[in-house]
Write a protein that holds these residues in place. Structure first.
Motif, PDB file in Angstrom:
ATOM      1  N   PRO A 291      39.932  27.061  45.974  1.00 36.73           N
ATOM      2  CA  PRO A 291      39.952  28.177  45.015  1.00 36.73           C
ATOM      3  C   PRO A 291      39.324  29.422  45.660  1.00 36.73           C
ATOM      4  N   GLY A 292      39.958  30.561  45.450  1.00 32.13           N
ATOM      5  CA  GLY A 292      39.410  31.825  45.956  1.00 32.13           C
ATOM      6  C   GLY A 292      39.748  32.123  47.402  1.00 32.13           C
ATOM      7  N   ILE A 293      40.535  31.278  48.044  1.00 30.88           N
ATOM      8  CA  ILE A 293      40.838  31.476  49.472  1.00 30.88           C
ATOM      9  C   ILE A 293      41.868  32.602  49.661  1.00 30.88           C
ATOM     10  N   GLY A 294      42.695  32.839  48.622  1.00 31.79           N
ATOM     11  CA  GLY A 294      43.670  33.934  48.717  1.00 31.79           C
ATOM     12  C   GLY A 294      45.114  33.512  48.482  1.00 31.79           C
ATOM     13  N   LYS A 295      45.323  32.391  47.781  1.00 32.60           N
ATOM     14  CA  LYS A 295      46.698  31.895  47.557  1.00 32.60           C
ATOM     15  C   LYS A 295      47.490  32.859  46.670  1.00 32.60           C
ATOM     16  N   SER A 296      46.871  33.309  45.567  1.00 28.27           N
ATOM     17  CA  SER A 296      47.573  34.214  44.655  1.00 28.27           C
ATOM     18  C   SER A 296      47.872  35.534  45.343  1.00 28.27           C
ATOM     19  N   THR A 297      46.928  35.994  46.150  1.00 33.19           N
ATOM     20  CA  THR A 297      47.123  37.250  46.887  1.00 33.19           C
ATOM     21  C   THR A 297      48.307  37.116  47.840  1.00 33.19           C
ATOM     22  N   LEU A 298      48.335  36.005  48.575  1.00 35.52           N
ATOM     23  CA  LEU A 298      49.418  35.756  49.528  1.00 35.52           C
ATOM     24  C   LEU A 298      50.767  35.740  48.810  1.00 35.52           C
TER      25      LEU A 298
ATOM     26  N   SER B  61      46.830  44.532  37.730  1.00 33.53           N
ATOM     27  CA  SER B  61      45.750  45.335  38.314  1.00 33.53           C
ATOM     28  C   SER B  61      45.483  44.910  39.761  1.00 33.53           C
ATOM     29  N   ARG B  62      45.694  43.626  40.036  1.00 31.56           N
ATOM     30  CA  ARG B  62      45.570  43.162  41.430  1.00 31.56           C
ATOM     31  C   ARG B  62      46.642  43.830  42.301  1.00 31.56           C
ATOM     32  N   ALA B  63      47.885  43.842  41.771  1.00 25.84           N
ATOM     33  CA  ALA B  63      49.000  44.459  42.516  1.00 25.84           C
ATOM     34  C   ALA B  63      48.731  45.947  42.725  1.00 25.84           C
TER      35      ALA B  63
ATOM     36  N   GLU C 210      44.000  38.545  57.869  1.00 23.04           N
ATOM     37  CA  GLU C 210      42.638  38.954  57.531  1.00 23.04           C
ATOM     38  C   GLU C 210      42.654  39.497  56.109  1.00 23.04           C
ATOM     39  N   MET C 211      41.700  39.036  55.295  1.00 25.29           N
ATOM     40  CA  MET C 211      41.621  39.524  53.912  1.00 25.29           C
ATOM     41  C   MET C 211      40.941  40.893  53.919  1.00 25.29           C
ATOM     42  N   SER C 212      41.696  41.882  53.447  1.00 21.26           N
ATOM     43  CA  SER C 212      41.128  43.235  53.439  1.00 21.26           C
ATOM     44  C   SER C 212      41.069  43.741  51.999  1.00 21.26           C
ATOM     45  N   GLN C 213      40.729  44.982  51.829  1.00 18.89           N
ATOM     46  CA  GLN C 213      40.686  45.585  50.487  1.00 18.89           C
ATOM     47  C   GLN C 213      42.073  45.611  49.858  1.00 18.89           C
ATOM     48  N   ALA C 214      43.087  45.720  50.689  1.00 17.75           N
ATOM     49  CA  ALA C 214      44.459  45.810  50.181  1.00 17.75           C
ATOM     50  C   ALA C 214      45.215  44.511  50.401  1.00 17.75           C
ATOM     51  N   GLY C 215      44.545  43.404  50.262  1.00 15.49           N
ATOM     52  CA  GLY C 215      45.209  42.108  50.402  1.00 15.49           C
ATOM     53  C   GLY C 215      45.170  41.582  51.820  1.00 15.49           C
ATOM     54  N   LEU C 216      46.123  40.695  52.129  1.00 12.35           N
ATOM     55  CA  LEU C 216      46.120  40.042  53.435  1.00 12.35           C
ATOM     56  C   LEU C 216      46.864  40.892  54.467  1.00 12.35           C
TER      57      LEU C 216
END
Ligand code: TYD
Ligand code: MG
Length: 577
Positions: free
Chosen positions: A211-218, A252-254, A384-390
């Motif tokens: 959880p929190g690793i960045g799956k939804s972001t990816l 809001s994430r997008a 790399e996880m940045s402010q604007a996603g991966l």
């Protein structure tokens, strides 16, 4: 090399249990699918118009199979189905036929199923992993890979009677480029490479990770690039369904990630029947379910996230993907304490399994393919996880080198090793400290203790290094683990450097395995490793003598190749002068 505690954590946790996610608590109110742009509008307090255009959308998308398109093509497909085929969304998920409920016991570790309970799994011998799995009369017991017939897919086209086809005639109809959905851009290329060269239509892809690793972001980023299309394909709808976040939260994430794709549709729901009905109306180019632990089928027993629900929902989505040709991405959570919905059960069903990994305090994320029916599992994506996603890391080989490495001109005991992870090579830093009079004789971190003992013994016996009176500490920088024997030479060099108090000059890397006779042996993929070292601006690379010639013939002008037969030669060439 491996990132500690990651591969061992492939268990899926029951989010539903922790949230008391009971079906009876769901409201029957229909929640509309919303276009991303309208979510932005509502986020900025503008008037929100309900996305009725999704319901009335009639234009066919390139993502869906021809048969699927022609089976709808009406403004109100429900009407047609109701009158023509007696279709009712309430009935399609699982046929409500009366009959005996079959109970089987499925191993949550390997997916093996039994007709009766056993204390341990008879296939993998693990104890306490057998879980009860009840099935309705219409569902199929499948220990590995079958889909549940009758689940939520009544509107999909019948496939007719399939006939055996000649391989040549199948291949004639497919060219590789046309068959795959290509993912454009730097980010798309990196994901596409891990998927085996683009996205296979009709594939079911599971993305696991903590959880929190960045799956939804990816997945939001993948959804956006698929929806945007490329030079060959027009923009087309992609449906992103979340059972965990509201549409506004995803919006809001997008917004933060500056994703403004017009064809990206967001939907917050957990009812799989409802999700597939919406997907049918939208004809998306791809469907994303975040996460498999939050969706449920009404007619299947158990709460969302339980083994039965997870297995049935995955089988239903597999059938949806195969029948409609729409690729489906599933998110699956991994936790240390993971229970009930064992990952192996899902891994058998899906086509592709990707794991997202990363160190707790690092912004780097690795996307690893562990199963791929359409490509190699050797691929690794580095982000790399940045402010604007991966963001794609353009030169990932050096991400594990600490900044301190530049000081190695003055600091003794540091040596750089080159290790492979899949098809990628990484440089990592081995640190050694030889302290005379230490109460601890040996302590290792990130290196196999038995390997370290062997190298120390060989250094004493074969190279004549008098290190028996020193306490020896070994460490691999950045919490990495060095499991390849290709790192032996760097371990030996680091120990020599610390013991002789002779810093190894900056820009030297070591590749090679050490044998008991003190000889330096070659390791696989030497050329790839050496070219990585050269690319990162290193000036010298110490390698086994046997491959010196062939590596020199590569013509890497910027790097000096130093061949060493044994440890004595290593000491003479690196630590003298
Ligand atoms: P998320 O995709 O929600 O993880 P998962 O779906 O695997 O649970 O990512 C959550 C983390 O990512 C969160 O800690 C914040 C971080 N993050 C960023 O650093 N930058 C970003 O642009 C985004 C969207 C997330
Ligand atoms: Mg998430």
């Amino acid at each position: 090399m491996s990132i500690p505690n990651m591969n061992s954590l492939r268990c899926f946790y029951t989010r539903a249990n922790s949230l008391l996610f009971l079906r009876s608590s769901f409201s029957p109110v229909t929640i509309p699918v919303r276009r991303l742009s309208s979510v932005f509008d509502s986020l900025s307090n503008q008037t929100v118009s309900s996305i009725s255009d999704v319901d009335t959308k009639t234009q066919a998308s390139p993502g869906i199979a021809k048969g699927a398109i022609s089976s709808r093509g009406e403004d109100k497909p429900e009407e047609k189905h109701r009158s023509g085929r007696g279709w009712d969304p309430g009935e399609v998920v699982m046929n409500k036929k009366k009959g005996k409920v079959k109970t089987s016991w499925v191993c949550e570790s390997c997916g093996h199923s039994e007709g009766q309970w056993w204390g341990s799994c008879r296939a993998c011998n693990k104890v306490g992993t057998m879980r009860r799995f009840s099935e309705g009369p219409e569902s199929r017991a499948s220990g590995g890979g079958g889909g549940s017939e009758g689940a939520g897919l009544a509107w999909l086209p019948e496939q007719g009677v399939a006939q055996p086809l000649k391989l040549s005639s199948v291949i004639d109809g497919i060219t590789h480029q046309q068959w795959r959905i290509s993912l454009p851009g730097l980010f798309g290329n990196e994901v596409g490479r891990v998927l085996g060269g683009g996205l296979a239509p009709g594939s079911l892809i599971l993305i696991g990770g903590d959880p929190g690793i960045g799956k939804s972001t990816l997945l939001l980023q993948i959804a956006s690039i698929i929806a945007d299309g490329n030079d060959l394909a027009q923009p087309a709808p992609v449906l992103y369904v979340s059972g965990e976040e509201s549409v506004d939260q995803i919006g809001s994430r997008a917004d933060r990630m500056k994703i403004e794709t017009d064809e990206l549709y967001l939907f917050s729901s957990s009812d799989l029947q409802d999700i597939l009905t919406k997907a049918h109306r939208l004809s998306p180019r791809a469907l994303i379910i975040d996460s498999i632990q939050t969706v449920y089928l009404k007619e299947v027993t158990g709460s969302a996230g339980g083994l039965t629900q997870v297995k049935e929902c995955t089988s239903t989505l597999l059938r949806f993907a195969k029948k409609s040709n729409v690729p489906v991405f599933l998110v699956g959570h991994v936790t240390k304490a993971g229970d009930i919905a064992g990952p192996r059960v899902l891994e058998h069903i899906v086509d592709v399994v990707l794991y997202m990994e990363g160190e707790e305090h690092s912004t780097y994320r690795l996307l690893r393919s562990v199963k791929n029916r359409f490509g190699s599992t050797d691929e690794l994506g580095v982000f790399e996880m940045s402010q604007a996603g991966l963001e794609v890391v353009s030169n990932p080989s050096g991400i594990y080198l600490s900044q301190q490495n530049t000081d190695s001109d003055v600091l003794a005991g540091l040596a750089v090793a080159v290790v492979m992870d899949g098809s990628r090579s990484f440089l990592i830093e081995v640190q050694a400290l030889c302290a005379t009079g230490s109460t601890v004789s040996r302590h290792v971190n990130g290196v196999q203790a038995s390997r370290a003992d062997m190298i120390i013994a060989v250094l004493m016996k074969q190279a004549g290094l008098r290190i028996q009176e020193s306490g020896i500490f070994l460490n691999v920088a950045n919490g990495m683990a060095l499991s390849e024997t290709a790192g032996d030479l760097a371990i030996a060099a680091a120990i020599c450097s610390s013991f002789l108090e002779f810093p190894i000059p900056h820009g030297v890397a070591f590749i090679g395995e050490i044998g008991l006779g003190g000889e330096i042996r070659t390791v696989p993929r030497m050329e790839k490793r050496v070219s990585t070292v050269a690319k990162l601006g290193f000036t010298k690379c110490v390698v086994p003598k046997s491959v010196e010639k062939s590596l020199k013939s590569l013509g890497l002008k910027e790097i000096e190749i130093i061949g060493c037969k044994n440890l004595k030669e290593l000491i003479n060439s690196v630590f003298r002068g």
